[in-house]
Design an enzyme around this catalytic site. Structure first.
Site, PDB file in Angstrom:
ATOM      1  N   THR A 176       0.835  -1.199   0.000  1.00  0.00           N
ATOM      2  CA  THR A 176       0.000   0.000   0.000  1.00  0.00           C
ATOM      3  C   THR A 176       0.873   1.252   0.000  1.00  0.00           C
ATOM      4  OG1 THR A 176      -1.789  -1.131   1.151  1.00  0.00           O
ATOM      5  CG2 THR A 176      -1.768   1.269   1.289  1.00  0.00           C
ATOM      6  N   GLU A 378      -1.978  -8.499   6.684  1.00  0.00           N
ATOM      7  CA  GLU A 378      -1.473  -8.360   8.053  1.00  0.00           C
ATOM      8  C   GLU A 378      -1.892  -9.536   8.929  1.00  0.00           C
ATOM      9  OE1 GLU A 378      -1.796  -4.404   9.651  1.00  0.00           O
ATOM     10  OE2 GLU A 378      -1.594  -3.527   7.664  1.00  0.00           O
TER      11      GLU A 378
END
Length: 399
Positions: A176, A378
């Site tokens: 990201t 994550e």
């Protein structure tokens, strides 16, 4: 309370009174972020999502910096020094707008800035953190690789010593902010005797560094996602994060970011739930609003229970973080539960909206598809289950 005391009215938006746990400053921060998202994101997000773009990301970053949302739980260097609960409330409001916006803030503050703040030298902190807190510099975090996601110890990105310099070579995937970042925190294998895996602060204008953007996504479409390519990027000796050795460094950063997801997922769930409630009160079938039918009310009641249980869990974990008592296993508990329940809330909301539930006129399908990514990144569901399984049994089932 005496028998004659008057109870407060029931609030459908806060059915178990969680707001009573929040201080006036907490509520003020929540309102600031909610108003910013309502003004700057919600009027445009369906179009951005449909186009698969996040236009004006640099301007958005500067605005987020101006309201103190970047690295907001960090101290000094232009950061807001907010509490963990306040940071969580901000994440909830940002993801109620879109997961891509919350991801921008999480990667900036909880990964890139957090890594520099916790593990960097004073010179690194002074060089990067003030600009990042202001949104003038966007950061990214390079850990995941094309062939190594859940097992970062197997990463192939490698940094070798060449005199006083380091030479960095490798690839990172699903990053990201990568294509718009001015600085990247990159983790690499080394032959350094202190710790095989080290973190490097990499200016993205360094020779040999590139960040091609990843297109054709069906999730997190209003977010910049990139590959990082390091082709013999030469870095000075002071590019190393001096206080991070081994996997403990990047994993502690991930734990901090996962905490924000615990809150953020409930923002996506809340937006979808609210859309379902509004729709149920106005959509008529068989002569009355569908919200007047028992099956619809059962769905709404079950969603409300899971939504506010999730927010209460997030608040509890935030209080533990503020007290310095939050363990990584507890963060896994929160991410596993809240993302999983948020997806179910979105799916159930979609059934109430019927065919309209797949339209970008409503936020439900957008949040549902975004959460498919949040479920995985994550730490996948399976990884968090195994973290908890090991904590509960004392037995390691990862291998």
């Amino acid at each position: 309370m005496s028998a004659t005391s008057k109870l407060p009215p029931f609030d459908p938006s806060d059915p178990i009174g969680i707001d009573d746990l929040l201080a006036p400053e907490d509520l003020a921060i929540r309102e600031t972020v909610r108003n910013w998202a309502a003004d700057r994101v919600l009027p445009h997000i369906a179009d951005w999502y449909e186009r698969g773009e996040l236009p004006g990301i640099r301007e958005l970053a500067r605005e987020l910096g101006s309201i103190g949302a970047l690295g907001m739980s960090l101290e000094g260097y232009g950061c807001a020094g907010a509490s963990a609960v306040q940071y969580g409330l901000a994440c909830l409001e940002l993801e109620a707008a879109d997961s891509g916006i919350r991801s921008l803030v999480s990667v900036q503050g909880s990964l890139a800035m957090y890594a520099i703040h916790r593990f960097g030298s004073e010179e690194q902190k002074q060089r990067w953190l003030p600009g990042m807190a202001a949104g003038e510099i966007i950061g990214c975090f390079g850990l995941t690789e094309p062939d190594h996601g859940s097992d970062p110890a197997g990463m192939r990105t490698y940094a070798k010593k060449d005199g006083a310099d380091w030479v960095l070579t490798g690839r990172k995937m699903w990053i990201t902010n990568g294509s718009v970042a001015g600085v990247a925190v990159v983790w690499a294998q080394t032959d350094d005797g202190i710790g095989a895996i080290r973190g490097f602060v990499v200016p993205t204008d360094a020779a040999g560094f590139s960040a091609p953007e990843i297109k054709h996504k069906w999730s997190l479409r209003a977010s910049v996602t990139s590959e990082l390519v390091m082709d013999e990027v030469r870095l000075p000796a002071d590019a190393v994060l001096p206080e991070a050795t081994g996997l403990k460094g990047p994993l502690s950063c991930l734990s901090h970011a996962r905490y924000g997801i615990v809150w953020g997922a409930m923002g996506a769930a809340r937006a979808s739930f609210e859309a379902a409630v509004d729709y149920a009160k106005t959509r008529e079938q068989f002569g009355k609003p569908i919200g007047g039918f028992q099956l619809t009310q059962a769905k709404l009641a079950d969603m409300a229970v899971e939504l506010h249980k999730g927010i209460l869990l997030a608040h509890h974990l935030g209080q533990r973080m503020d007290a310095g008592r939050l363990r990584p296993e507890q963060v896994s508990f929160g991410k596993l539960n809240n993302v999983r329940e948020a997806i179910e809330i979105c799916r159930t909301s979609r059934t109430i909206l019927g065919a309209n539930g797949i339209s970008l006129e409503y936020p439900v399908m957008r949040h549902a598809t975004n959460l498919e990514s949040v479920l995985t990144y994550e730490g996948t569901v399976e990884m968090h289950q195994l973290v908890l399984g090991k904590a509960l049994t004392g037995l390691d089932a990862f291998r």
